[in-house]
Scaffold this active site. Structure first.
Site, PDB file in Angstrom:
ATOM      1  N   CYS A 174     -10.530  -4.644   0.074  1.00 60.59           N
ATOM      2  CA  CYS A 174     -11.656  -3.695  -0.023  1.00 60.59           C
ATOM      3  C   CYS A 174     -12.437  -3.961  -1.319  1.00 60.59           C
ATOM      4  CB  CYS A 174     -11.141  -2.262   0.015  1.00 60.59           C
ATOM      5  SG  CYS A 174     -10.407  -1.708  -1.534  1.00 60.59           S
ATOM      6  N   ASN A 212       0.836  -1.205   0.000  1.00 61.28           N
ATOM      7  CA  ASN A 212       0.000   0.000   0.000  1.00 61.28           C
ATOM      8  C   ASN A 212       0.866   1.248   0.000  1.00 61.28           C
ATOM      9  OD1 ASN A 212       0.639  -0.742   2.691  1.00 61.28           O
ATOM     10  ND2 ASN A 212      -1.104   0.374   3.526  1.00 61.28           N
ATOM     11  N   GLU A 270      -3.020  -4.581  -2.988  1.00 62.64           N
ATOM     12  CA  GLU A 270      -3.512  -5.511  -4.009  1.00 62.64           C
ATOM     13  C   GLU A 270      -3.516  -4.866  -5.390  1.00 62.64           C
ATOM     14  OE1 GLU A 270      -4.792  -4.809  -1.093  1.00 62.64           O
ATOM     15  OE2 GLU A 270      -6.067  -6.397  -0.309  1.00 62.64           O
ATOM     16  N   GLU A 275       0.410   5.224   0.479  1.00 62.37           N
ATOM     17  CA  GLU A 275      -0.518   6.270   0.905  1.00 62.37           C
ATOM     18  C   GLU A 275      -0.039   7.645   0.450  1.00 62.37           C
ATOM     19  OE1 GLU A 275      -1.145   5.677   5.133  1.00 62.37           O
ATOM     20  OE2 GLU A 275      -2.310   3.848   4.747  1.00 62.37           O
ATOM     21  N   CYS A 312     -10.619  -3.196  -4.680  1.00 61.66           N
ATOM     22  CA  CYS A 312      -9.624  -4.212  -5.070  1.00 61.66           C
ATOM     23  C   CYS A 312     -10.323  -5.465  -5.581  1.00 61.66           C
ATOM     24  CB  CYS A 312      -8.711  -4.551  -3.891  1.00 61.66           C
ATOM     25  SG  CYS A 312      -7.545  -3.223  -3.532  1.00 61.66           S
ATOM     26  N   CYS A 348      -4.225   0.688  -2.431  1.00 63.57           N
ATOM     27  CA  CYS A 348      -4.040  -0.548  -1.657  1.00 63.57           C
ATOM     28  C   CYS A 348      -2.953  -1.424  -2.286  1.00 63.57           C
ATOM     29  CB  CYS A 348      -5.328  -1.369  -1.642  1.00 63.57           C
ATOM     30  SG  CYS A 348      -6.708  -0.585  -0.824  1.00 63.57           S
TER      31      CYS A 348
HETATM   32  N1  THU Z   1      -5.171  -1.633   2.679  1.00 68.79           N
HETATM   33  C1  THU Z   1      -4.599  -2.435   1.719  1.00 68.79           C
HETATM   34  O1  THU Z   1      -3.569  -2.086   1.142  1.00 68.79           O
HETATM   35  N2  THU Z   1      -5.206  -3.609   1.442  1.00 68.79           N
HETATM   36  C2  THU Z   1      -6.282  -4.109   2.105  1.00 68.79           C
HETATM   37  O2  THU Z   1      -6.743  -5.200   1.783  1.00 68.79           O
HETATM   38  C3  THU Z   1      -6.885  -3.345   3.194  1.00 68.79           C
HETATM   39  C4  THU Z   1      -6.401  -1.950   3.364  1.00 68.79           C
HETATM   40  C5  THU Z   1      -4.492  -0.383   3.023  1.00 68.79           C
HETATM   41  C6  THU Z   1      -5.143   0.875   2.542  1.00 68.79           C
HETATM   42  C7  THU Z   1      -4.570   1.878   3.532  1.00 68.79           C
HETATM   43  O3  THU Z   1      -3.286   2.288   3.077  1.00 68.79           O
HETATM   44  C8  THU Z   1      -4.395   1.087   4.807  1.00 68.79           C
HETATM   45  O4  THU Z   1      -4.387  -0.283   4.425  1.00 68.79           O
HETATM   46  C9  THU Z   1      -5.480   1.309   5.836  1.00 68.79           C
HETATM   47  O5  THU Z   1      -6.726   1.137   5.283  1.00 68.79           O
END
Ligand code: THU
Length: 162
Positions: A112, A62, A75, A64, A115, A73
């Site tokens: 999510c 991920n 994925e 940000e 994804c 994310c």
């Molecule tokens: N996140 C992912 O990368 N994958 C998931 O399956 C769940 C959430 C990340 C998004 C964000 O950067 C952090 O986790 C918190 O939501």
């Protein structure tokens, strides 16, 4: 009126060590990718590893951004990178792992909706199931045989045409 039911089969393993070796390897690759996560805002570090039909593994994490919705994310970072670097090669499976410095991630992380939608389209264009392996840092691991099970009635490209 008729009722339509969807059946989802989820395999639950007590730990990643119980998985078949190839799935365990993919979880380890996802756990390695956690280290590349940039998540200063949520402090929730996620890694994903995609296994392609040609045996290549592509990882993502991920990423940000201070403009929160601009982040992505793990994925989608992984599958978009896989598709960009290896166009036309079907995806066999994806593993997800996560860690946090704030608490122990002792549960499987579930993708999510966005994804799931993105994964679902790769399942459709290649006409083959993508196995989804969900892990945390420790604890149980869930395995789902296809994305369709995680997102029934997804929006499909054929709906854009008559
Ligand atoms: N996140 C992912 O990368 N994958 C998931 O399956 C769940 C959430 C990340 C998004 C964000 O950067 C952090 O986790 C918190 O939501």
């Amino acid at each position: 009126m008729k009722k339509i039911e969807f059946k989802t089969v989820i395999q639950e393993f007590d730990s990643a060590e119980e998985l078949p070796q190839n799935d365990q390897d993919l979880v380890n690759a996802a756990a390695g990718a956690v280290k590349t996560s940039y998540a200063p805002y949520s402090k929730f570090n996620v890694g994903a590893a995609v296994l392609l039909q040609n045996g290549v593994v592509v990882t993502g994490s991920n990423q940000e951004n201070v403009a929160y919705p601009s982040g992505l994310c793990a994925e989608r970072v992984a599958v978009f990178a896989a598709s960009a670097q290896h166009p036309g090669i079907p995806i066999e499976s994806i593993a997800i792992a996560a860690e946090s410095k704030e608490f122990e991630v002792n549960f499987p992380v579930t993708p999510c909706g966005s994804c799931r939608q993105v994964l679902s389209e790769y399942e459709q264009i290649y006409g083959r199931n993508i196995k989804v392996i969900l892990s945390g840092h420790t604890g149980k691991v869930l395995v789902v045989e296809k994305v369709e099970d995680l997102l029934p009635l997804s929006f499909k490209a054929d709906k854009l045409k008559k």
